[in-house]
Design a protein around this motif. Structure first.
Motif, PDB file in Angstrom:
ATOM      1  N   MET A 264       0.831  -1.208   0.000  1.00 29.08           N
ATOM      2  CA  MET A 264       0.000   0.000   0.000  1.00 29.08           C
ATOM      3  C   MET A 264       0.863   1.255   0.000  1.00 29.08           C
ATOM      4  SD  MET A 264      -1.123   2.486   2.427  1.00 29.08           S
ATOM      5  CE  MET A 264      -0.993   1.655   4.006  1.00 29.08           C
ATOM      6  N   MET A 265       1.943   1.273   0.764  1.00 30.92           N
ATOM      7  CA  MET A 265       2.838   2.424   0.803  1.00 30.92           C
ATOM      8  C   MET A 265       3.510   2.651  -0.544  1.00 30.92           C
ATOM      9  SD  MET A 265       4.548   1.639   4.544  1.00 30.92           S
ATOM     10  CE  MET A 265       5.613   3.084   4.525  1.00 30.92           C
ATOM     11  N   LEU A 266       3.891   1.576  -1.221  1.00 33.55           N
ATOM     12  CA  LEU A 266       4.520   1.718  -2.533  1.00 33.55           C
ATOM     13  C   LEU A 266       3.519   2.163  -3.588  1.00 33.55           C
ATOM     14  CD1 LEU A 266       6.816  -1.447  -2.536  1.00 33.55           C
ATOM     15  CD2 LEU A 266       7.468   0.906  -2.070  1.00 33.55           C
ATOM     16  N   ASP A 267       2.270   1.711  -3.481  1.00 37.06           N
ATOM     17  CA  ASP A 267       1.247   2.141  -4.442  1.00 37.06           C
ATOM     18  C   ASP A 267       0.970   3.630  -4.334  1.00 37.06           C
ATOM     19  OD1 ASP A 267       0.907  -0.358  -5.552  1.00 37.06           O
ATOM     20  OD2 ASP A 267      -0.681  -0.937  -4.153  1.00 37.06           O
ATOM     21  N   ARG A 268       0.898   4.141  -3.118  1.00 34.67           N
ATOM     22  CA  ARG A 268       0.617   5.563  -2.923  1.00 34.67           C
ATOM     23  C   ARG A 268       1.827   6.444  -3.176  1.00 34.67           C
ATOM     24  NH1 ARG A 268      -1.911   6.515   2.800  1.00 34.67           N
ATOM     25  NH2 ARG A 268       0.180   5.793   3.330  1.00 34.67           N
ATOM     26  N   LYS A 269       3.035   5.823  -3.218  1.00 36.99           N
ATOM     27  CA  LYS A 269       4.290   6.565  -3.407  1.00 36.99           C
ATOM     28  C   LYS A 269       4.506   7.592  -2.297  1.00 36.99           C
ATOM     29  CE  LYS A 269       4.777   6.116  -8.435  1.00 36.99           C
ATOM     30  NZ  LYS A 269       3.727   5.130  -8.607  1.00 36.99           N
ATOM     31  N   ALA A 275       9.064   2.761   3.661  1.00 38.17           N
ATOM     32  CA  ALA A 275       8.690   1.462   3.087  1.00 38.17           C
ATOM     33  C   ALA A 275       9.933   0.635   2.777  1.00 38.17           C
ATOM     34  CB  ALA A 275       7.849   1.678   1.824  1.00 38.17           C
ATOM     35  N   GLN A 276      10.967   1.274   2.236  1.00 35.42           N
ATOM     36  CA  GLN A 276      12.194   0.541   1.922  1.00 35.42           C
ATOM     37  C   GLN A 276      12.882   0.048   3.198  1.00 35.42           C
ATOM     38  OE1 GLN A 276      12.951  -0.007  -1.280  1.00 35.42           O
ATOM     39  NE2 GLN A 276      11.250   1.251  -1.989  1.00 35.42           N
ATOM     40  N   ALA A 277      12.937   0.901   4.227  1.00 36.07           N
ATOM     41  CA  ALA A 277      13.619   0.510   5.465  1.00 36.07           C
ATOM     42  C   ALA A 277      12.855  -0.584   6.201  1.00 36.07           C
ATOM     43  CB  ALA A 277      13.789   1.742   6.361  1.00 36.07           C
ATOM     44  N   ALA A 295       2.449 -18.457   0.704  1.00 38.23           N
ATOM     45  CA  ALA A 295       1.652 -17.232   0.680  1.00 38.23           C
ATOM     46  C   ALA A 295       2.544 -15.999   0.809  1.00 38.23           C
ATOM     47  CB  ALA A 295       0.619 -17.260   1.813  1.00 38.23           C
ATOM     48  N   LEU A 296       3.551 -16.099   1.660  1.00 39.33           N
ATOM     49  CA  LEU A 296       4.469 -14.971   1.821  1.00 39.33           C
ATOM     50  C   LEU A 296       5.350 -14.796   0.593  1.00 39.33           C
ATOM     51  CD1 LEU A 296       5.566 -15.457   5.554  1.00 39.33           C
ATOM     52  CD2 LEU A 296       3.747 -14.016   4.630  1.00 39.33           C
ATOM     53  N   LEU A 297       5.765 -15.890  -0.011  1.00 39.15           N
ATOM     54  CA  LEU A 297       6.583 -15.785  -1.230  1.00 39.15           C
ATOM     55  C   LEU A 297       5.805 -15.123  -2.359  1.00 39.15           C
ATOM     56  CD1 LEU A 297       8.508 -19.203  -1.340  1.00 39.15           C
ATOM     57  CD2 LEU A 297       9.404 -16.935  -0.807  1.00 39.15           C
ATOM     58  N   GLU A 298       4.519 -15.387  -2.456  1.00 35.89           N
ATOM     59  CA  GLU A 298       3.697 -14.761  -3.488  1.00 35.89           C
ATOM     60  C   GLU A 298       3.630 -13.241  -3.282  1.00 35.89           C
ATOM     61  OE1 GLU A 298      -0.872 -15.071  -5.281  1.00 35.89           O
ATOM     62  OE2 GLU A 298      -0.186 -16.372  -3.646  1.00 35.89           O
ATOM     63  N   GLU A 299       3.468 -12.815  -2.030  1.00 38.20           N
ATOM     64  CA  GLU A 299       3.444 -11.386  -1.747  1.00 38.20           C
ATOM     65  C   GLU A 299       4.803 -10.750  -2.034  1.00 38.20           C
ATOM     66  OE1 GLU A 299       1.028  -9.394  -0.917  1.00 38.20           O
ATOM     67  OE2 GLU A 299      -0.532 -10.919  -0.816  1.00 38.20           O
ATOM     68  N   LEU A 300       5.872 -11.470  -1.727  1.00 38.27           N
ATOM     69  CA  LEU A 300       7.205 -10.931  -1.951  1.00 38.27           C
ATOM     70  C   LEU A 300       7.508 -10.768  -3.434  1.00 38.27           C
ATOM     71  CD1 LEU A 300       9.337 -12.758   0.777  1.00 38.27           C
ATOM     72  CD2 LEU A 300       8.724 -10.339   0.664  1.00 38.27           C
ATOM     73  N   VAL A 301       7.020 -11.669  -4.261  1.00 42.88           N
ATOM     74  CA  VAL A 301       7.225 -11.540  -5.709  1.00 42.88           C
ATOM     75  C   VAL A 301       6.557 -10.272  -6.236  1.00 42.88           C
ATOM     76  CG1 VAL A 301       6.700 -12.592  -7.940  1.00 42.88           C
ATOM     77  CG2 VAL A 301       7.552 -14.009  -6.079  1.00 42.88           C
ATOM     78  N   SER A 305       8.706  -6.916  -7.887  1.00 39.76           N
ATOM     79  CA  SER A 305       8.490  -6.260  -9.181  1.00 39.76           C
ATOM     80  C   SER A 305       8.096  -4.797  -9.000  1.00 39.76           C
ATOM     81  CB  SER A 305       7.405  -7.004  -9.958  1.00 39.76           C
ATOM     82  OG  SER A 305       6.187  -7.018  -9.229  1.00 39.76           O
ATOM     83  N   GLN A 306       7.332  -4.518  -7.965  1.00 43.01           N
ATOM     84  CA  GLN A 306       6.905  -3.141  -7.710  1.00 43.01           C
ATOM     85  C   GLN A 306       8.086  -2.252  -7.313  1.00 43.01           C
ATOM     86  OE1 GLN A 306       3.683  -3.005  -4.955  1.00 43.01           O
ATOM     87  NE2 GLN A 306       3.107  -0.913  -5.453  1.00 43.01           N
ATOM     88  N   VAL A 307       8.932  -2.765  -6.424  1.00 44.31           N
ATOM     89  CA  VAL A 307      10.107  -1.997  -6.004  1.00 44.31           C
ATOM     90  C   VAL A 307      11.067  -1.800  -7.163  1.00 44.31           C
ATOM     91  CG1 VAL A 307      12.134  -2.053  -4.510  1.00 44.31           C
ATOM     92  CG2 VAL A 307       9.902  -2.672  -3.593  1.00 44.31           C
ATOM     93  N   GLU A 308      11.264  -2.829  -7.961  1.00 42.83           N
ATOM     94  CA  GLU A 308      12.170  -2.714  -9.111  1.00 42.83           C
ATOM     95  C   GLU A 308      11.666  -1.680 -10.115  1.00 42.83           C
ATOM     96  OE1 GLU A 308      14.274  -5.604 -12.481  1.00 42.83           O
ATOM     97  OE2 GLU A 308      12.769  -6.390 -11.071  1.00 42.83           O
ATOM     98  N   LYS A 309      10.364  -1.641 -10.333  1.00 45.41           N
ATOM     99  CA  LYS A 309       9.787  -0.665 -11.265  1.00 45.41           C
ATOM    100  C   LYS A 309       9.986   0.767 -10.758  1.00 45.41           C
ATOM    101  CE  LYS A 309       5.367   0.695 -13.329  1.00 45.41           C
ATOM    102  NZ  LYS A 309       3.916   0.391 -13.417  1.00 45.41           N
ATOM    103  N   ASP A 310       9.703   0.980  -9.476  1.00 40.63           N
ATOM    104  CA  ASP A 310       9.858   2.331  -8.920  1.00 40.63           C
ATOM    105  C   ASP A 310      11.311   2.776  -8.914  1.00 40.63           C
ATOM    106  OD1 ASP A 310       7.149   2.379  -8.531  1.00 40.63           O
ATOM    107  OD2 ASP A 310       7.240   1.790  -6.411  1.00 40.63           O
ATOM    108  N   TRP A 311      12.210   1.875  -8.533  1.00 35.07           N
ATOM    109  CA  TRP A 311      13.612   2.245  -8.470  1.00 35.07           C
ATOM    110  C   TRP A 311      14.195   2.476  -9.854  1.00 35.07           C
ATOM    111  CZ3 TRP A 311      16.377   4.506  -5.154  1.00 35.07           C
ATOM    112  CH2 TRP A 311      16.191   4.327  -3.788  1.00 35.07           C
TER     113      TRP A 311
END
Length: 333
Positions: A264-269, A275-277, A295-301, A305-311
């Motif tokens: 949610m924090m990454l979506d709102r920017k 969020a990174q820390a 279930a956790l691995l699915e969320e991490l994937v 991708s979201q963090v890589e796109k923003d960075w």
């Protein structure tokens, strides 16, 4: 328009190009001598008696009938573009108030109709200027920058010798009965190193942050949990994230709720550095638990991708800015 009254005074501009006249018809006229044309004219509520211009041409000084003092007029042609074309024969001059004076009639009505301007209204900065911009939090760096190095900091700050706790004295010191007053010596404890820590086990209460993450699983709202995490210091943040593990009284569902909060924090920017820390500390603490939970691995994937796109987007902007700065520095040198 020609002068309809007696001319009281005239003056030349410092460059000798203009002739300024003051007449009894309450007019001040400016004549362009090379062309012999009238280029400016305005009327006053009182007839001007004397007129003169400053040696630098910045101001025009006038005096008026029934007015004590000298009035200064600024030369607008020095700081803005003014057309010096001849005025038409049917030009109607406008009435101008004397500098530093105001109308006495109608001022009350004007004050009632005056609305607060944009300058009078206090500006309130929004939490985010645009949804497309990356917004940082207002928290100091000490709250999030050293989250990954807390173990090193604690090791450096660890005292060489354990602190000695002074023996607590009672409020009223008992005495031994007798003729000579003497204080009673307390009996030494049989086990002075007995620990006072009580292991509550299943009676341990869940923290407010943990409860808010559980509510987020139901309503998908994580603003309250994030606000609680912002109020904690580095040690408190580490404790809360460590307790999310099933080994420390947490659950996999709550860990997935925490990852959803980061998403949610990454979506709102917004709160981008937090969020990174928080995510980096979460991965460091639960690196052994995450691979065994699908279930956790699915969320991490998804987060990866979201963090890589923003960075990637931010890195391109950083590179572009650095190129421009290096070019400017080399160009000036």
């Amino acid at each position: 328009p020609r002068v309809r009254g007696q001319i009281n005074d005239m003056t030349f501009s410092p460059d000798g190009r203009w002739l300024i006249s003051a007449a009894m018809d309450c007019s001040v006229r400016t004549w362009d001598l090379p062309s012999g044309c009238l280029i400016d004219c305005f009327l006053l509520d009182s007839a001007p008696l004397n007129v003169t211009m400053s040696p630098t041409g910045d101001f025009l000084a006038t005096s008026h009938v029934d007015h004590l003092g000298i009035y200064l007029w600024s030369n607008i042609s020095l700081y803005s573009v003014v057309s010096l074309r001849p005025l038409p024969p049917d030009y109607v001059p406008s009435i101008v108030m004397l500098p530093g004076t105001c109308q006495t009639q109608g001022m009350e009505d004007l004050e009632e109709k005056t609305e607060p301007s944009d300058e009078m209204i206090e500006y309130e900065s929004p939490e985010q200027l645009s949804e497309q911009l990356v917004t940082l939090s207002l928290l100091p760096e000490s709250r999030w920058k050293n989250l990954l190095n807390l173990d090193v900091i604690k090791k450096k700050n660890k005292p060489k010798e354990p602190p000695k706790v002074p023996q607590s004295a009672p409020f009223f010191i008992p005495t031994v009965p007798g003729l000579v007053p003497r204080f009673a010596v307390p009996e030494p404890s049989s086990d002075p190193q007995q620990s006072k820590v009580v292991n509550l086990g299943i009676l341990a209460q869940k923290s407010n942050f943990y409860l808010k993450l559980e509510e987020g699983l139901l309503n998908n709202q994580y603003e309250a949990a994030l606000n609680l995490l912002k109020e904690l210091g580095p040690s408190g943040i580490e404790t809360e994230l460590r307790n999310l593990s099933p080994d420390d009284g947490g659950s996999v569902e709550v860990m997935r709720s925490f990852l959803s909060m980061i998403g949610m924090m990454l979506d709102r920017k917004r709160d981008f550095e937090l969020a990174q820390a928080y995510l980096a500390l979460f991965l460091k603490l639960h690196l052994r638990t995450l691979p065994s939970e699908p279930a956790l691995l699915e969320e991490l994937v998804k987060l990866s991708s979201q963090v890589e796109k923003d960075w990637t987007h931010l890195q391109s902007l950083f590179n572009q800015s650095m190129c421009v700065l290096n070019y400017i520095k080399s160009a000036f040198l």
